[in-house]
Design an enzyme around this catalytic site. Sequence first.
Site, PDB file in Angstrom:
ATOM      1  N   GLU A  13       6.133  -7.810 -15.762  1.00  0.00           N
ATOM      2  CA  GLU A  13       5.595  -6.709 -16.569  1.00  0.00           C
ATOM      3  C   GLU A  13       4.546  -7.302 -17.520  1.00  0.00           C
ATOM      4  O   GLU A  13       4.767  -8.368 -18.094  1.00  0.00           O
ATOM      5  CB  GLU A  13       6.770  -6.125 -17.378  1.00  0.00           C
ATOM      6  CG  GLU A  13       6.402  -5.248 -18.517  1.00  0.00           C
ATOM      7  CD  GLU A  13       7.545  -5.093 -19.536  1.00  0.00           C
ATOM      8  OE1 GLU A  13       7.366  -4.324 -20.474  1.00  0.00           O
ATOM      9  OE2 GLU A  13       8.607  -5.743 -19.385  1.00  0.00           O
ATOM     10  N   ASP A  23      13.833 -23.242 -24.277  1.00  0.00           N
ATOM     11  CA  ASP A  23      12.517 -23.888 -24.460  1.00  0.00           C
ATOM     12  C   ASP A  23      11.763 -23.140 -25.557  1.00  0.00           C
ATOM     13  O   ASP A  23      10.608 -22.738 -25.391  1.00  0.00           O
ATOM     14  CB  ASP A  23      11.746 -23.847 -23.134  1.00  0.00           C
ATOM     15  CG  ASP A  23      10.535 -24.785 -23.126  1.00  0.00           C
ATOM     16  OD1 ASP A  23      10.366 -25.561 -24.084  1.00  0.00           O
ATOM     17  OD2 ASP A  23       9.753 -24.728 -22.162  1.00  0.00           O
TER      18      ASP A  23
HETATM   19  P1  ADP Z   1       3.504 -21.063 -18.614  1.00  0.00           P
HETATM   20  O1  ADP Z   1       4.722 -20.864 -17.753  1.00  0.00           O
HETATM   21  O2  ADP Z   1       2.315 -21.436 -17.812  1.00  0.00           O
HETATM   22  O3  ADP Z   1       3.730 -22.003 -19.783  1.00  0.00           O
HETATM   23  P2  ADP Z   1       3.943 -18.746 -20.329  1.00  0.00           P
HETATM   24  O4  ADP Z   1       4.986 -17.909 -19.686  1.00  0.00           O
HETATM   25  O5  ADP Z   1       4.359 -19.600 -21.466  1.00  0.00           O
HETATM   26  O6  ADP Z   1       3.156 -19.619 -19.245  1.00  0.00           O
HETATM   27  O7  ADP Z   1       2.787 -17.748 -20.782  1.00  0.00           O
HETATM   28  C1  ADP Z   1       1.624 -18.223 -21.449  1.00  0.00           C
HETATM   29  C2  ADP Z   1       1.216 -17.209 -22.505  1.00  0.00           C
HETATM   30  O8  ADP Z   1       0.871 -15.972 -21.874  1.00  0.00           O
HETATM   31  C3  ADP Z   1       2.338 -16.856 -23.485  1.00  0.00           C
HETATM   32  O9  ADP Z   1       2.318 -17.731 -24.599  1.00  0.00           O
HETATM   33  C4  ADP Z   1       2.004 -15.435 -23.869  1.00  0.00           C
HETATM   34  O10 ADP Z   1       1.038 -15.430 -24.926  1.00  0.00           O
HETATM   35  C5  ADP Z   1       1.345 -14.872 -22.629  1.00  0.00           C
HETATM   36  N1  ADP Z   1       2.299 -14.106 -21.799  1.00  0.00           N
HETATM   37  C6  ADP Z   1       3.364 -14.583 -21.101  1.00  0.00           C
HETATM   38  N2  ADP Z   1       3.980 -13.620 -20.421  1.00  0.00           N
HETATM   39  C7  ADP Z   1       3.290 -12.483 -20.678  1.00  0.00           C
HETATM   40  C8  ADP Z   1       3.443 -11.122 -20.261  1.00  0.00           C
HETATM   41  N3  ADP Z   1       4.420 -10.770 -19.426  1.00  0.00           N
HETATM   42  N4  ADP Z   1       2.563 -10.218 -20.730  1.00  0.00           N
HETATM   43  C9  ADP Z   1       1.562 -10.584 -21.556  1.00  0.00           C
HETATM   44  N5  ADP Z   1       1.368 -11.840 -21.989  1.00  0.00           N
HETATM   45  C10 ADP Z   1       2.217 -12.786 -21.555  1.00  0.00           C
END
Ligand code: ADP
Length: 293
Positions: free
Chosen positions: A94, A197
Amino acid sequence: MKVWQEISAQIASTTHNQFLVEKSVLLGGGCINRAYCISGNDQRYFLKLNTPDSLTMFEAEATGLMEIFQSQTLHVPMPICYGQNAEFAWLVLEFISLGSGNRDSATKLGLQLAAMHRTTSKHFGWIRDNTIGKTPQINTPSANWLEFWRTQRLGYQLKLAKVNGFRGKLQTLGERLLDNLDKLLTSSPIPSLLHGDLWSGNYAFDNINDPVIFDPAVYYGDREADIAMTELFGGFPADFYSAYRHDYPLDSGYNIRRIVYNLYHILNHLNLFGGSYGHQAEQMINFLLAEIR
Ligand code: ADP
């Protein structure tokens, strides 16, 4: 790109809505994967793309997000689907529109995390292994927290460090620490649902100012391990800590256990990135050994 068609088809069949990627915007911010906002047919999704061997990592992330979702305590992105072809693996979530939060947001984060930590299990560990960064994280269920932290957390990372060529002093100090861990982990925690984490890059506030957490490395463990990590890279807002501690006070001796818990992440950073993390790990171990003398 062929992968967009495959991802579109999978999203459409999972959501039972027509979907075709019309626009993809590469987003910054992730440490491990390439992240996109993909949109089409008046829908928007958050997509993580990586190499095909990342499928298991994505599957574990989706399962972890569901575990937190089911606790009904903290907002997480709902996993939509994950898959793989010869070139890529992907995870579709989402899409959550983010905002900057208001004066109550950090307090809410503290209270909601405390509520999440009140979600408990019979055993430490989890139903499956997952990853911390790209490193495997072992979650074999155990009734004994000390043994769990000794073998599946610190011991695992120290062994990996040896394989990665970080030998000598780090290993000698590490062995001494493992042998004496019972003198440092003296509390009897209950197995709480952990993000696993929880550094400052893995939380945000949505467009109605509610907290959201991302990218978990879920398992059941001592809740102090989550709180310790919030202090490791940058820290969380003061209101977060006061709300959490007021609602769910930490046990005495946390300041020492915090170092035992954060050592796991520093060793993991050593294994992922090398560099000065080895020196930092040795300093932390020396500090802990001095405590038990
Ligand atoms: P990675 O697994 O590459 O470290 P993350 O899941 O930490 O990536 O996501 C990186 C950034 O993207 C997060 O810090 C957040 O700001 C944004 N983000 C993550 N998931 C979502 C989402 N479902 N919708 C909008 N922004 C998101």
